[in-house]
Design an enzyme around this catalytic site. Structure first.
Site, PDB file in Angstrom:
ATOM      1  N   LYS A 180     -30.134  60.099   8.809  1.00  0.00           N
ATOM      2  CA  LYS A 180     -29.786  61.354   8.116  1.00  0.00           C
ATOM      3  C   LYS A 180     -30.915  62.379   8.259  1.00  0.00           C
ATOM      4  CE  LYS A 180     -30.059  61.499   3.650  1.00  0.00           C
ATOM      5  NZ  LYS A 180     -29.967  61.302   2.204  1.00  0.00           N
ATOM      6  N   LYS A 199     -35.748  65.433   4.166  1.00  0.00           N
ATOM      7  CA  LYS A 199     -37.060  66.052   3.955  1.00  0.00           C
ATOM      8  C   LYS A 199     -38.169  65.014   4.010  1.00  0.00           C
ATOM      9  CE  LYS A 199     -34.921  66.142  -0.435  1.00  0.00           C
ATOM     10  NZ  LYS A 199     -33.892  66.949  -1.018  1.00  0.00           N
ATOM     11  N   LYS A 231     -34.987  53.939  -1.904  1.00  0.00           N
ATOM     12  CA  LYS A 231     -36.169  54.647  -2.410  1.00  0.00           C
ATOM     13  C   LYS A 231     -37.203  53.699  -2.993  1.00  0.00           C
ATOM     14  CE  LYS A 231     -34.660  59.333  -3.188  1.00  0.00           C
ATOM     15  NZ  LYS A 231     -34.633  60.461  -4.099  1.00  0.00           N
TER      16      LYS A 231
HETATM   17  P1  TYM Z   1     -30.806  65.981  -2.701  1.00  0.00           P
HETATM   18  O1  TYM Z   1     -31.822  66.866  -3.334  1.00  0.00           O
HETATM   19  O2  TYM Z   1     -31.266  64.794  -1.930  1.00  0.00           O
HETATM   20  O3  TYM Z   1     -29.894  66.810  -1.740  1.00  0.00           O
HETATM   21  C1  TYM Z   1     -29.288  68.010  -2.171  1.00  0.00           C
HETATM   22  C2  TYM Z   1     -27.900  68.157  -1.545  1.00  0.00           C
HETATM   23  O4  TYM Z   1     -27.994  68.195  -0.115  1.00  0.00           O
HETATM   24  C3  TYM Z   1     -27.127  67.207   0.448  1.00  0.00           C
HETATM   25  N1  TYM Z   1     -27.754  66.666   1.667  1.00  0.00           N
HETATM   26  C4  TYM Z   1     -27.136  66.576   2.850  1.00  0.00           C
HETATM   27  N2  TYM Z   1     -25.903  66.930   3.242  1.00  0.00           N
HETATM   28  C5  TYM Z   1     -25.590  66.733   4.555  1.00  0.00           C
HETATM   29  N3  TYM Z   1     -26.449  66.195   5.458  1.00  0.00           N
HETATM   30  C6  TYM Z   1     -27.708  65.823   5.101  1.00  0.00           C
HETATM   31  N4  TYM Z   1     -28.544  65.324   5.998  1.00  0.00           N
HETATM   32  C7  TYM Z   1     -28.097  66.012   3.740  1.00  0.00           C
HETATM   33  N5  TYM Z   1     -29.243  65.769   3.053  1.00  0.00           N
HETATM   34  C8  TYM Z   1     -29.018  66.178   1.778  1.00  0.00           C
HETATM   35  C9  TYM Z   1     -26.990  66.146  -0.631  1.00  0.00           C
HETATM   36  O5  TYM Z   1     -25.823  65.387  -0.462  1.00  0.00           O
HETATM   37  C10 TYM Z   1     -26.958  66.980  -1.886  1.00  0.00           C
HETATM   38  O6  TYM Z   1     -25.666  67.490  -2.113  1.00  0.00           O
HETATM   39  N6  TYM Z   1     -29.049  63.193  -6.427  1.00  0.00           N
HETATM   40  C11 TYM Z   1     -28.973  64.501  -5.835  1.00  0.00           C
HETATM   41  C12 TYM Z   1     -29.324  65.646  -6.768  1.00  0.00           C
HETATM   42  C13 TYM Z   1     -28.511  65.704  -8.033  1.00  0.00           C
HETATM   43  C14 TYM Z   1     -27.148  66.098  -8.148  1.00  0.00           C
HETATM   44  C15 TYM Z   1     -26.868  66.058  -9.543  1.00  0.00           C
HETATM   45  C16 TYM Z   1     -26.181  66.467  -7.231  1.00  0.00           C
HETATM   46  C17 TYM Z   1     -28.974  65.435  -9.291  1.00  0.00           C
HETATM   47  N7  TYM Z   1     -27.981  65.652 -10.192  1.00  0.00           N
HETATM   48  C18 TYM Z   1     -25.584  66.356 -10.022  1.00  0.00           C
HETATM   49  C19 TYM Z   1     -24.905  66.778  -7.728  1.00  0.00           C
HETATM   50  C20 TYM Z   1     -24.624  66.714  -9.094  1.00  0.00           C
HETATM   51  C21 TYM Z   1     -29.977  64.558  -4.688  1.00  0.00           C
HETATM   52  O7  TYM Z   1     -30.955  63.850  -4.667  1.00  0.00           O
HETATM   53  O8  TYM Z   1     -29.742  65.516  -3.784  1.00  0.00           O
END
Ligand code: TYM
Length: 345
Positions: free
Chosen positions: A208, A211, A123
């Site tokens: 992957k 978004k 990032k």
């Molecule tokens: P974020 O917002 O990027 O994604 C949210 C969730 O979606 C999953 N995900 C995917 N799973 C499978 N294939 C993909 N292509 C894919 N893209 C996204 C992510 O693994 C995630 O589960 N850091 C985290 C947010 C967060 C969080 C937390 C998660 C903040 N605090 C505490 C769990 C516990 C994030 O940026 O997710």
């Protein structure tokens, strides 16, 4: 750390979160949301599902659109099956205990641990001197999100594995330094499961689904209508070979493996099940079947999302009630943590 107590005996709790980016996609659904709902429906553990707006400001953001982006994510959670009467749905910033615990964890985590985090490197890009300090300590806040509920299980996609390992390192270090022989925090288990744990781009089977990809054709958004879903699947990159009958035949065929994985995850089957049915067939036959399955599973979600998003007041009511419910669990845990590390009270 052999002297680290790990024998946590507290209640089982589930926590997870997503960034309020305005648009959730099929990867978010299959990798995370679907498992959130499954854990909720087991009915044996308290579930906390937040929209992580504190994390959202680690990168440039628009203050005018952030509140609606939070509502939009909450609406998507509910449309996907998270039930606000069973699970707490809330904005992370509405529960101050997250940020309070994050500061304490900033003093527990080691610089070297954070320097190994690959998501920061991705990032921040080349110019990491200009990245916010918040982006660097992002995984520490994520650990606080989890441990402020003493959550034992965190359903996420595979890309979050490294952050969850850091969360365990922080818990273990805290327990060792301050636990007086007891496991104050649990060593949280990631729940990364099923063929949807890593959904790849429709345009590149090695990237992957995300978004931030500039091409909207690379992903299926939860809000896409049936025609858009069918068109994106039709255009998805593939290879000229027919599908194999065995999973081993998907090696070195990332696009084919991805489409089969998506089909399996949507239908709640394994890749082997899908190949048993479609092995030997070309993509000309497979893609329309996949599009039909995707529309069948996603249409009710996008219909419900559109209905919910038109009623802001109802979403705000759900978010307020969720924050209250979450605070009632989180605040006593932060208070106990502060006492444990010796703060005046
Ligand atoms: P974020 O917002 O990027 O994604 C949210 C969730 O979606 C999953 N995900 C995917 N799973 C499978 N294939 C993909 N292509 C894919 N893209 C996204 C992510 O693994 C995630 O589960 N850091 C985290 C947010 C967060 C969080 C937390 C998660 C903040 N605090 C505490 C769990 C516990 C994030 O940026 O997710």
């Amino acid at each position: 750390m052999s002297d680290t107590p790990t024998d946590y005996t507290g209640p089982q709790r589930v926590l997870s979160g997503m960034q309020p980016t305005g648009r959730l996609h099929l990867g978010n659904y299959l990798g995370a949301l679907k498992n959130w709902v499954a854990l909720q429906d087991e009915g044996t553990q308290e579930c906390f599902y937040c929209v992580v707006d504190l994390h959202a400001i680690t990168m440039p953001h628009d203050p005018d659109t952030l509140p609606d982006a939070v509502r939009s994510a909450a609406a998507a959670y509910i449309a996907a099956g998270v039930d606000p009467s069973k699970s707490a749905i809330f904005a992370q910033s509405a529960v101050p205990a997250h940020a309070e615990l994050a500061w304490i964890f900033n003093c527990v985590a080691r610089l070297g641990w954070l320097e190994r985090m690959t998501q920061f490197k991705d990032k921040a890009g080349k110019d990491k001197e200009r990245a916010s300090v918040g982006l660097f300590t992002y995984p520490v806040l994520q650990a606080a999100d989890i441990l402020v509920y003493k959550a034992t299980h965190v359903p996420v996609g595979e890309d979050q594995k490294q952050h969850l390992e850091l969360c365990r390192d922080i818990a273990a270090r805290f327990n060792r330094d301050y636990g007086k022989g007891e496991a104050f925090f649990p060593l949280t288990e990631p729940v990364i499961q099923g063929p949807g744990a890593r959904v790849m781009s429709l345009r590149d089977g090695n990237a992957k689904m995300s978004k931030s990809d500039v091409s909207d054709n690379s992903r299926i958004n939860l809000e896409d209508d049936a025609d858009t879903i069918a068109r994106k699947i039709k255009k998805a990159k593939t290879d000229p070979e027919p599908l194999p009958s065995e999973e081993a035949g998907l090696a070195d065929r990332p696009e084919a493996a991805n489409l089969v994985g998506i089909f399996a995850a949507l239908a709640g089957k394994t890749k082997a099940d899908i190949l048993a049915e479609y092995g030997g067939q070309g993509f000309g036959a497979f893609k329309p079947a996949l599009a039909e399955a995707a529309v069948q599973y996603l249409a009710p979600i996008s219909d419900e999302y559109r209905r919910l998003i038109s009623d802001k007041a109802e979403i705000d009511r759900i978010l307020s009630a969720g924050a209250e419910r979450a605070s009632a669990v989180a605040q006593p845990i932060v208070d106990e943590t502060k006492k444990t590390i010796g703060f005046w009270s």
